[in-house]
Structure formats: C-alpha cells, structure tokens
Design an enzyme around this catalytic site. Sequence first.
Site, short mmCIF file in Angstrom:
data_model
loop_
_atom_site.label_atom_id
_atom_site.label_comp_id
_atom_site.label_asym_id
_atom_site.label_seq_id
_atom_site.Cartn_x
_atom_site.Cartn_y
_atom_site.Cartn_z
N ARG A 6 0.83 -1.26 0.11
CA ARG A 6 -0.10 0.17 -0.05
C ARG A 6 0.82 1.21 -0.05
O ARG A 6 1.61 1.45 0.93
CB ARG A 6 -0.87 -0.09 1.23
CG ARG A 6 -1.72 1.39 1.46
CD ARG A 6 -2.67 1.22 2.54
NE ARG A 6 -3.18 2.57 2.67
CZ ARG A 6 -3.19 3.44 3.51
NH1 ARG A 6 -2.80 3.37 4.81
NH2 ARG A 6 -3.96 4.73 3.50
N HIS A 57 -2.79 11.02 0.64
CA HIS A 57 -2.35 10.77 1.93
C HIS A 57 -1.68 12.10 2.37
O HIS A 57 -0.33 12.28 2.57
CB HIS A 57 -1.27 9.84 1.91
CG HIS A 57 -1.06 9.08 3.47
ND1 HIS A 57 -1.29 7.67 3.54
CD2 HIS A 57 -0.77 9.75 4.47
CE1 HIS A 57 -0.88 7.41 4.97
NE2 HIS A 57 -0.63 8.49 5.43
N ASN A 108 -6.83 8.93 2.70
CA ASN A 108 -6.16 8.27 3.92
C ASN A 108 -6.60 9.40 5.29
O ASN A 108 -6.30 10.40 5.50
CB ASN A 108 -5.01 8.30 3.95
CG ASN A 108 -4.12 7.60 5.37
OD1 ASN A 108 -4.47 6.28 5.66
ND2 ASN A 108 -3.50 8.32 6.05
N GLU A 109 -7.31 8.51 6.35
CA GLU A 109 -7.46 9.44 7.74
C GLU A 109 -8.21 10.64 7.58
O GLU A 109 -7.54 11.64 7.87
CB GLU A 109 -6.27 9.25 8.42
CG GLU A 109 -5.75 8.09 8.65
CD GLU A 109 -4.62 7.72 9.70
OE1 GLU A 109 -4.18 8.93 10.23
OE2 GLU A 109 -4.10 6.75 10.13
N ASN A 124 -7.44 1.87 9.85
CA ASN A 124 -6.06 2.21 10.43
C ASN A 124 -6.15 2.25 11.95
O ASN A 124 -7.29 3.01 12.20
CB ASN A 124 -5.56 3.53 9.95
CG ASN A 124 -5.22 3.71 8.53
OD1 ASN A 124 -5.33 2.82 7.93
ND2 ASN A 124 -4.92 4.84 7.90
N TYR A 140 -4.32 2.09 15.82
CA TYR A 140 -3.15 2.29 16.68
C TYR A 140 -3.26 2.10 18.18
O TYR A 140 -2.69 1.28 18.78
CB TYR A 140 -2.00 3.59 16.31
CG TYR A 140 -1.83 3.57 14.93
CD1 TYR A 140 -0.56 3.03 14.82
CD2 TYR A 140 -2.35 4.23 13.88
CE1 TYR A 140 -0.03 3.06 13.52
CE2 TYR A 140 -2.10 3.96 12.50
CZ TYR A 140 -0.81 3.49 12.35
OH TYR A 140 -0.35 3.34 11.20
N GLU A 152 -3.71 0.11 8.23
CA GLU A 152 -2.34 0.31 8.92
C GLU A 152 -2.73 -0.27 10.36
O GLU A 152 -3.60 -0.02 10.58
CB GLU A 152 -2.24 2.08 9.03
CG GLU A 152 -1.84 2.63 7.70
CD GLU A 152 -1.70 3.91 8.00
OE1 GLU A 152 -1.52 4.56 9.10
OE2 GLU A 152 -1.76 4.81 7.16
N TRP A 173 1.84 -0.87 9.27
CA TRP A 173 2.46 0.29 8.97
C TRP A 173 3.87 0.20 9.89
O TRP A 173 3.70 0.24 11.10
CB TRP A 173 1.82 1.51 9.65
CG TRP A 173 2.57 2.87 9.35
CD1 TRP A 173 3.26 3.51 10.05
CD2 TRP A 173 2.36 3.68 8.19
NE1 TRP A 173 3.74 4.56 9.84
CE2 TRP A 173 3.31 4.72 8.35
CE3 TRP A 173 1.66 3.79 6.89
CZ2 TRP A 173 3.31 5.97 7.29
CZ3 TRP A 173 1.89 4.56 5.90
CH2 TRP A 173 2.67 5.74 6.35
N GLU A 202 7.83 11.34 10.00
CA GLU A 202 6.54 11.07 10.89
C GLU A 202 6.00 12.44 11.10
O GLU A 202 5.65 12.98 12.17
CB GLU A 202 6.66 10.22 12.08
CG GLU A 202 5.63 10.03 13.25
CD GLU A 202 4.35 9.63 12.31
OE1 GLU A 202 4.65 8.77 11.47
OE2 GLU A 202 3.49 9.95 12.72
N TRP A 203 5.51 13.09 9.96
CA TRP A 203 4.91 14.49 9.84
C TRP A 203 5.37 15.45 10.99
O TRP A 203 6.54 15.69 11.04
CB TRP A 203 3.28 14.01 10.14
CG TRP A 203 2.69 13.04 9.13
CD1 TRP A 203 2.32 11.70 9.45
CD2 TRP A 203 2.81 13.24 7.66
NE1 TRP A 203 2.09 11.04 8.30
CE2 TRP A 203 2.16 12.04 7.22
CE3 TRP A 203 3.03 14.21 6.84
CZ2 TRP A 203 2.01 11.82 5.94
CZ3 TRP A 203 2.73 14.10 5.56
CH2 TRP A 203 2.26 12.77 5.06
S1 NCW Z 1 0.29 10.70 12.49
C1 NCW Z 1 -0.90 9.43 12.37
N1 NCW Z 1 -0.35 8.17 11.61
C2 NCW Z 1 0.88 8.13 11.40
C3 NCW Z 1 1.58 8.29 10.06
O1 NCW Z 1 2.76 7.80 9.76
C4 NCW Z 1 0.57 7.65 8.99
O2 NCW Z 1 0.97 8.59 7.79
C5 NCW Z 1 -0.92 7.99 9.24
O3 NCW Z 1 -1.68 7.09 8.39
C6 NCW Z 1 0.94 6.27 11.48
O4 NCW Z 1 -0.41 6.27 11.09
C7 NCW Z 1 -1.23 7.30 10.71
N2 NCW Z 1 -2.06 9.38 12.63
C8 NCW Z 1 -2.52 10.27 13.52
C9 NCW Z 1 -2.89 10.01 14.82
C10 NCW Z 1 -3.76 10.79 15.56
C11 NCW Z 1 -2.82 11.52 16.62
C12 NCW Z 1 -3.68 12.30 17.55
C13 NCW Z 1 -3.02 13.58 18.23
C14 NCW Z 1 -3.85 14.50 19.00
C15 NCW Z 1 -3.19 15.79 19.19
#
Ligand code: NCW
Length: 447
Positions: free
Chosen positions: A77, A121, A165-166, A294, A296, A353, A399, A406-407
């Site tokens: 993916r 994404h 995505n998300e 996704n 976590y 993910e 993932w 990592e953003w």
């Molecule tokens: S940041 C995030 N992620 C990570 C990223 O590497 C990936 O691209 C995303 O699809 C791992 O998987 C996702 N997700 C954001 C999660 C929410 C965090 C909430 C923070 C609140 C302040």
Amino acid sequence: MAIIEFGEDFRWGVATAAYQIEGGVTEGGRGPSIWDTFSHTPGKVLNGDNGDVACDSYHRFEEDIQLMKELGVDVYRFSVSWPRIFPNGKGEVNREGLDYYHRLVDELLANGIEPMCTLYHWDLPQALQDIGGWDNRETVEAFVAYAELMFQEFSGKIHSWLTINEPWCVSFLSNYIGAHAPGNQDLGLAVTISHHLLLAHGKAVAKFREMKTGGKIGFAPNVTWLEAYSNSGEDMDACRRGMGWMIDWFLDPVFKGKYPEFMVEWFADREATLAIEEGDMEWIQQPVDFIGINYYESNVARHNKNSGMLQVEGIDMGYKKTDIGWYINAEGFYKVLTFIADKYGNIPIYITENGICINDDVEKGTVDDQRRVDYLKAHVTAVARSIKSGVNLKGYITWSLLDNFEWAEGYSKRFGLVHVNYRTLERTKKESFYWYQKLVNNHWLEV
Ligand code: NCW
C-alpha cells in the site's frame, strides 16, 4: 503455546505514504505540496525536519521492492503524490510524475506484489491550498479529475484503490487542532472540510464506477476504541463522542447517508455547522467495495467538562505506551472491529495500517525491536479473533515498511520493519522484519 491460522487467501502487506518516504521534492516536475510549505515553516515540525530527502525512495524504490519481496508480502500500500501528477493541483498533467508511478507499479508487478494505491495521503498541492484548500469545492472537483486520470492511466495494473487516508486527520488534526498542515485552528472550518473530503471521496467512487476500469475501491479512516470509566450516562456519552468524532462522523455518511445526530448537535452548539448542498449526501453514499481501517491505540475515558472541545478525558489505566505516547491496547482493536462490522453491515475490511512507534537504533548490525514483535503479535491475534467472530476481514497491512518522516514529529519517531539511517540512507532489517516474514510465509502464528 497456541497456533493461530490464517487462510491462504488472507492478504498480508506493508504500507507507506509518498511524502513520508519519497524525497525528490523538486525532481521530476513535482510541484510543492502543503507539507513542503508546512515543514519549511519554523516551529511546525520537530527539529525543523522536512521531507526533502526522506528515505529517498523516489530513487531507491527498486531496493525497497526487493525488501518487500524478501518479506514475502502480497500487497504494497503506497500513496501517489498528487503534486507529482498535477504540479498546480489541476490543469496541466506532468507526464514524468505518471511515468514514475508506472515504473514503481511495473516493478511491483514484476516481483509478484499487488499495488494498493492511496490517492490522498495528505500532500495537497500548494496551489490548491492557495485557493482555500479543502474548504473550497473547487478542490473537490480537482480531486475527482486527478482520481479519474489515475483510474484511466493505471487500469489493468492497479486493482485496489483508496481515496482518502484518515479524513479525521485531514480535517480535525490539520484544521482544528492545527498540528498538521495547513495548521488551522478553526472548528467550523474543520467540519466543512470533513464534509468536502467525504464529497471528494464519494464523487471519485462514482467516477470509478462510471469508468468501469475494474478493481475495488474504498477509503481508510483512522479509528480508536474508548471504554467508559464508569457506566454513568455522562461518561458513556463522552466515550461515544470520542469515538463518534473519528468513526461515526465519517462512516455514517458513507454507509447510512447521514451524519450522526449526536455529533451534529455537539458541533452546532459550538457554532460549527455543516453546509450540505442538495445532492451531496447521495454522492457521499456511493457504495464502497471495502473499508480500510487504520488502528493504533485505544483507552479508557470519562467526561470532564474542562477537557477540550469534546469534554472527554483519557484516563491513565497503566496501559503501556509506545514511544509516540499512544496506548497499547489490542483488546480495543478487536472491539472496534466488531463494532464497525455490527454497525455498518459487515462490509469487507482491510486493516490498512497498524503498527508501533519505537525509538529503536542499530546495534551491532541489527535492531532488536522485541516491543514491535510483541505489539504486532497481540494485534494480529486480535485480527484473528475478530475473523472468528465473523468480521469480514480480507487482509492486514502493517505500518510501515520503513522508518520515515513522521509528519509533525519529523524523523524522531520510527514505525518501520526496516530501519533507515537518515544520514547514509542505509536500510537495516529489524528483528520484526524477520518475525513478519515468518508470519506471511507460514500463514500461521505461534502465541
Ligand atoms: S500521525 C498518524 N499516523 C501515522 C502516520 O505515519 C501515517 O501516515 C498515518 O496514516 C501512523 O499512522 C497514521 N495518525 C494520526 C493519529 C492521531 C494523533 C492524534 C494526536 C492528537 C493531538
């Protein structure tokens, strides 16, 4: 010891996203994205990191595909960088960008790996942000034109598509909390953007059906599970809101054609109202072939009127945390999967993910990431349990293949099965790589 078996047709994979791994941001005719702008704005990303080089997968994708081949995964993916295809977001097409993804996809197919393509994404072309980004319905139309081009160009090669995505992150994390690009802090704006994202998704799905290029299409929301701290009405409502914000808000419109009333009211009380135009909900409700989940973390939570816009407060119950601070809770994975299957009609699901962040490093040529193995083992076990309970799960994609950008956390947070040295760009397989290799080749797991 017990053996958990998966069917031969259950698919295993790894995931990445363009801005997090590619680098080469000024190469091949690519235009700037909102993440280029954001990461180059002082104070937005930890340590001032940016995706200019990232894992350099723009140049090293063949090496990365060899890693996947060695792993033995069925599916990769990846996401397409919209500004590589339309440097200005719309209008003129950049042939070089399309050629890059043809080389990538051809190499995957030559190695027996199925491409699963995410269209969005998070790297919105900056030119579209300049006209208001996802707040502007022109961006919705630009997305549909981009999706249409991709469906046409890759018909016969890519059979699995994800639109967005998300969407929670794209709307609320990026435009209300403000932690991600473009970094706005406006609830009304975020609510409008969530609607436009769903509209873009639905219109792209409708286009896909109309074109009959073949294959399957879905989207990939991020989900969590919240257990109420007590069975008081207030705590239970707070938990429903916490989950409703990520799950029901995005899934109800797609599967039921309407937004969840309890969330509509909550937002309206905070002066954030939806601007639904005639016909919008019909677009959004286009049937999808599968849903990508996704997952976590999850937690226990209770009502606290001083705790943020939602008035939900997470409680520290002693669950272990990952190195990004997310609670490890595989039981929540099982619960959220059964919740989604029950509520939305047992549609086919791919885990698109799931993984863990650990600040691991290379020592004596290897990376001993036993915590990642433990996390994956527990979560894959939860997947098996949910299948047993009747959830229509088709595959599991972890993932991530590689440590990557990592953003807002920059390079400080590592999620990969493969370690990346950001100075030399050298890849080193972690212990979890070998563990996953065994699982995907055996189709069973010992717990
Ligand atoms: S940041 C995030 N992620 C990570 C990223 O590497 C990936 O691209 C995303 O699809 C791992 O998987 C996702 N997700 C954001 C999660 C929410 C965090 C909430 C923070 C609140 C302040």
